[in-house]
Design a protein around this motif. Structure first.
Motif, PDB file in Angstrom:
ATOM      1  N   LEU A  33       0.777  -1.247  -0.063  1.00  0.00           N
ATOM      2  CA  LEU A  33      -0.049   0.151   0.191  1.00  0.00           C
ATOM      3  C   LEU A  33       0.859   1.263  -0.054  1.00  0.00           C
ATOM      4  CD1 LEU A  33      -3.172  -0.580   2.392  1.00  0.00           C
ATOM      5  CD2 LEU A  33      -3.088  -0.502   0.031  1.00  0.00           C
ATOM      6  N   LEU A  34       2.212   1.271   0.770  1.00  0.00           N
ATOM      7  CA  LEU A  34       2.801   2.593   0.769  1.00  0.00           C
ATOM      8  C   LEU A  34       3.495   2.881  -0.532  1.00  0.00           C
ATOM      9  CD1 LEU A  34       4.680   2.075   4.150  1.00  0.00           C
ATOM     10  CD2 LEU A  34       3.017   3.797   3.511  1.00  0.00           C
ATOM     11  N   LYS A  36       1.674   2.712  -3.345  1.00  0.00           N
ATOM     12  CA  LYS A  36       0.390   3.192  -3.986  1.00  0.00           C
ATOM     13  C   LYS A  36       0.481   4.812  -3.924  1.00  0.00           C
ATOM     14  CE  LYS A  36      -0.505  -0.859  -5.634  1.00  0.00           C
ATOM     15  NZ  LYS A  36      -0.580  -0.912  -7.163  1.00  0.00           N
ATOM     16  N   ASN A  37      -0.265   5.416  -4.643  1.00  0.00           N
ATOM     17  CA  ASN A  37      -0.370   6.846  -4.412  1.00  0.00           C
ATOM     18  C   ASN A  37      -1.769   7.113  -3.636  1.00  0.00           C
ATOM     19  OD1 ASN A  37      -2.851   7.415  -5.964  1.00  0.00           O
ATOM     20  ND2 ASN A  37      -1.434   7.424  -7.944  1.00  0.00           N
ATOM     21  N   GLN A  38      -1.612   8.479  -3.013  1.00  0.00           N
ATOM     22  CA  GLN A  38      -2.879   8.740  -2.125  1.00  0.00           C
ATOM     23  C   GLN A  38      -4.044   8.441  -2.625  1.00  0.00           C
ATOM     24  OE1 GLN A  38      -1.056  12.086  -0.238  1.00  0.00           O
ATOM     25  NE2 GLN A  38      -2.873  12.429   0.902  1.00  0.00           N
ATOM     26  N   VAL A  41      -4.914   4.577  -2.300  1.00  0.00           N
ATOM     27  CA  VAL A  41      -5.086   4.141  -1.007  1.00  0.00           C
ATOM     28  C   VAL A  41      -6.235   4.633  -0.261  1.00  0.00           C
ATOM     29  CG1 VAL A  41      -4.093   3.912   1.477  1.00  0.00           C
ATOM     30  CG2 VAL A  41      -2.648   3.720  -0.383  1.00  0.00           C
ATOM     31  N   GLN A  42      -6.830   5.737  -0.624  1.00  0.00           N
ATOM     32  CA  GLN A  42      -7.977   6.321  -0.173  1.00  0.00           C
ATOM     33  C   GLN A  42      -9.327   5.385  -0.911  1.00  0.00           C
ATOM     34  OE1 GLN A  42      -8.309   9.534   1.365  1.00  0.00           O
ATOM     35  NE2 GLN A  42     -10.243   9.188   1.943  1.00  0.00           N
TER      36      GLN A  42
ATOM     37  N   GLU B  14     -10.610  -4.453  -4.496  1.00  0.00           N
ATOM     38  CA  GLU B  14      -9.710  -3.621  -3.900  1.00  0.00           C
ATOM     39  C   GLU B  14      -8.681  -4.622  -3.167  1.00  0.00           C
ATOM     40  OE1 GLU B  14      -8.590  -0.615  -4.053  1.00  0.00           O
ATOM     41  OE2 GLU B  14     -10.219   0.150  -5.235  1.00  0.00           O
ATOM     42  N   LEU B  18      -3.909  -6.849  -3.594  1.00  0.00           N
ATOM     43  CA  LEU B  18      -2.895  -7.048  -2.635  1.00  0.00           C
ATOM     44  C   LEU B  18      -2.079  -8.197  -3.230  1.00  0.00           C
ATOM     45  CD1 LEU B  18      -4.894  -6.695   0.741  1.00  0.00           C
ATOM     46  CD2 LEU B  18      -3.236  -5.217  -0.058  1.00  0.00           C
ATOM     47  N   PHE B  48      -5.549   2.320   6.784  1.00  0.00           N
ATOM     48  CA  PHE B  48      -4.579   2.487   5.699  1.00  0.00           C
ATOM     49  C   PHE B  48      -4.590   3.780   5.102  1.00  0.00           C
ATOM     50  CE2 PHE B  48      -6.958  -1.631   5.837  1.00  0.00           C
ATOM     51  CZ  PHE B  48      -5.945  -2.304   6.308  1.00  0.00           C
ATOM     52  N   ILE B  49      -5.920   4.788   5.232  1.00  0.00           N
ATOM     53  CA  ILE B  49      -5.919   6.043   4.695  1.00  0.00           C
ATOM     54  C   ILE B  49      -4.892   6.841   5.626  1.00  0.00           C
ATOM     55  CG2 ILE B  49      -7.544   8.001   4.304  1.00  0.00           C
ATOM     56  CD1 ILE B  49      -9.710   5.995   3.780  1.00  0.00           C
ATOM     57  N   LEU B  51      -2.418   5.807   7.149  1.00  0.00           N
ATOM     58  CA  LEU B  51      -1.024   5.364   6.881  1.00  0.00           C
ATOM     59  C   LEU B  51      -0.498   6.053   5.918  1.00  0.00           C
ATOM     60  CD1 LEU B  51       1.080   3.175   7.549  1.00  0.00           C
ATOM     61  CD2 LEU B  51       0.109   1.879   5.748  1.00  0.00           C
ATOM     62  N   ARG B  52      -1.330   6.201   4.850  1.00  0.00           N
ATOM     63  CA  ARG B  52      -0.883   6.864   3.666  1.00  0.00           C
ATOM     64  C   ARG B  52      -0.509   8.249   3.763  1.00  0.00           C
ATOM     65  NH1 ARG B  52       2.024   8.195   0.646  1.00  0.00           N
ATOM     66  NH2 ARG B  52       2.343   7.768  -1.606  1.00  0.00           N
ATOM     67  N   ASN B  53      -1.373   8.992   4.511  1.00  0.00           N
ATOM     68  CA  ASN B  53      -1.443  10.383   4.433  1.00  0.00           C
ATOM     69  C   ASN B  53      -0.544  10.758   5.563  1.00  0.00           C
ATOM     70  OD1 ASN B  53      -3.544  10.301   2.864  1.00  0.00           O
ATOM     71  ND2 ASN B  53      -5.288  11.013   4.142  1.00  0.00           N
ATOM     72  N   LEU B  55       1.882   8.938   7.234  1.00  0.00           N
ATOM     73  CA  LEU B  55       3.362   8.569   7.811  1.00  0.00           C
ATOM     74  C   LEU B  55       4.344   9.337   7.070  1.00  0.00           C
ATOM     75  CD1 LEU B  55       4.454   5.729   8.860  1.00  0.00           C
ATOM     76  CD2 LEU B  55       4.821   5.252   6.161  1.00  0.00           C
ATOM     77  N   TYR B  57       9.078   9.666   6.485  1.00  0.00           N
ATOM     78  CA  TYR B  57      10.274   8.899   6.308  1.00  0.00           C
ATOM     79  C   TYR B  57      11.090   9.885   7.050  1.00  0.00           C
ATOM     80  CZ  TYR B  57       7.482   6.217   3.079  1.00  0.00           C
ATOM     81  OH  TYR B  57       6.630   5.297   2.580  1.00  0.00           O
TER      82      TYR B  57
END
Lengths: 206, 206
Positions: A33-34, A36-38, A41-42, B14, B18, B48-49, B51-53, B55, B57
């Protein structure tokens, strides 16, 4: 495992709640998932939230449906006098995929299983009985699994319906098409001999 | 498969994005979610949403982190003069779990793989070179996989760093602890003989 990030830890925990997914597989999903773009994932997260919030169950057969009455029940070409009783929506899909059944369904939402605390009241059996009492149904086909729980549920429903003028049948049990007799289990082979069918029937399936 | 519901179809699609998840497994996941209550599914999707928004680095080592600098890089007890170069955060976790490493990391975010269109510019190699040029680093430990891509990446980084006053090493390759010699592949066994270590070293690990 220490993920050095609460966000990753949360996501891994959520994935590992899924059946058959351990923490290593869950982490693999999260790393996927990381990448993938925002928006992607949304969409991923939203699909499940929307599913839970918006999914309806058919008023008649309790199958999942986007509308109040599902596509199968609202199809006038189908035989509404034949009801196939199944455990869950996966069974509906399996039978639909054969293309051999033209009746309608009744989804119980589970089977009677005292071990898991599931009694007749947790299933949609009352609604089935009511449907039969209202009339118009000729045959109820029981298509539950042949486990102890399945047999119990079959028997319970049979007892509830036996005073009604409705034929109750179960799907045929026997040797799978393509299977070799020597590897079949004794109970299946025994039943397949007891419930043998006229040879002409097998010709008509060709 | 026809799911008779667009919502289920979306959710199954969706999940089946994976890695290693087909449509049957995806459907199993979806049916599992349908048994959960609304809050639980909301938490599932949100994890997950978020996480992506949210997180981040790590500025220094590119590991995932809840803060600008990760826990490992901001830990003053760790040896900042030793940098272990790894492919992704899974490798950081694996090495951290051994409890044998006290240095810091540098996460490349992948390895050079022309087949997948990944060149040196897509990885964090420049940031590693810059870190070495700034000084203060004694040793760079290459801990990439021994595939063609891993070897290429090793060699590229080696070429970029060889004029700097830094020691470059790779993790030891050899027979796994507990493995039997007769089942080891020839290359590993050959390397393990060439790179034999003094017997006293193996005593100190006990």
């Amino acid at each position: 495992m220490n993920f050095s990030s609460r966000l990753i830890d949360d996501a891994v925990s959520e994935f590992s709640r899924l059946p058959g997914v351990g923490r290593k597989t869950a982490l693999r999903f999260v790393l996927h998932l990381l990448k993938k773009n925002q928006q992607e994932v949304q969409a991923f997260g939203d699909a499940f939230i929307r599913l839970r919030n918006e999914l309806k169950y058919c008023r008649d057969c309790h199958n999942v449906s986007d509308n109040e009455v599902c596509e199968i029940c609202s199809n006038t070409n189908r035989d509404h006098a034949t009801i196939c009783v199944v455990e869950d929506i996966r069974d509906v899909m399996a039978i639909e995929n054969t293309g051999q059944y033209r009746g309608v369904y009744h989804v119980l939402g589970g089977i009677i299983s005292p071990m898991d605390g599931i009694g007749p009241g947790d299933l949609t059996i009352e609604s089935l009985v009511k449907k039969i009492q209202e009339g118009g149904v000729n045959e109820v086909i029981m298509a539950l699994s042949t486990t102890m729980e399945g047999d119990t549920t079959n028997f319970y429903i049979y007892k509830r319906l036996k005073d009604q003028t409705v034929r109750i049948s179960t799907i045929a049990r026997g040797i799978s098409v393509g299977d070799e007799l020597e590897y079949a289990d004794e109970i299946t082979l025994g039943r397949s001999i007891l419930n043998r069918t006229p040879y002409e029937n097998s010709l008509s399936h060709k």
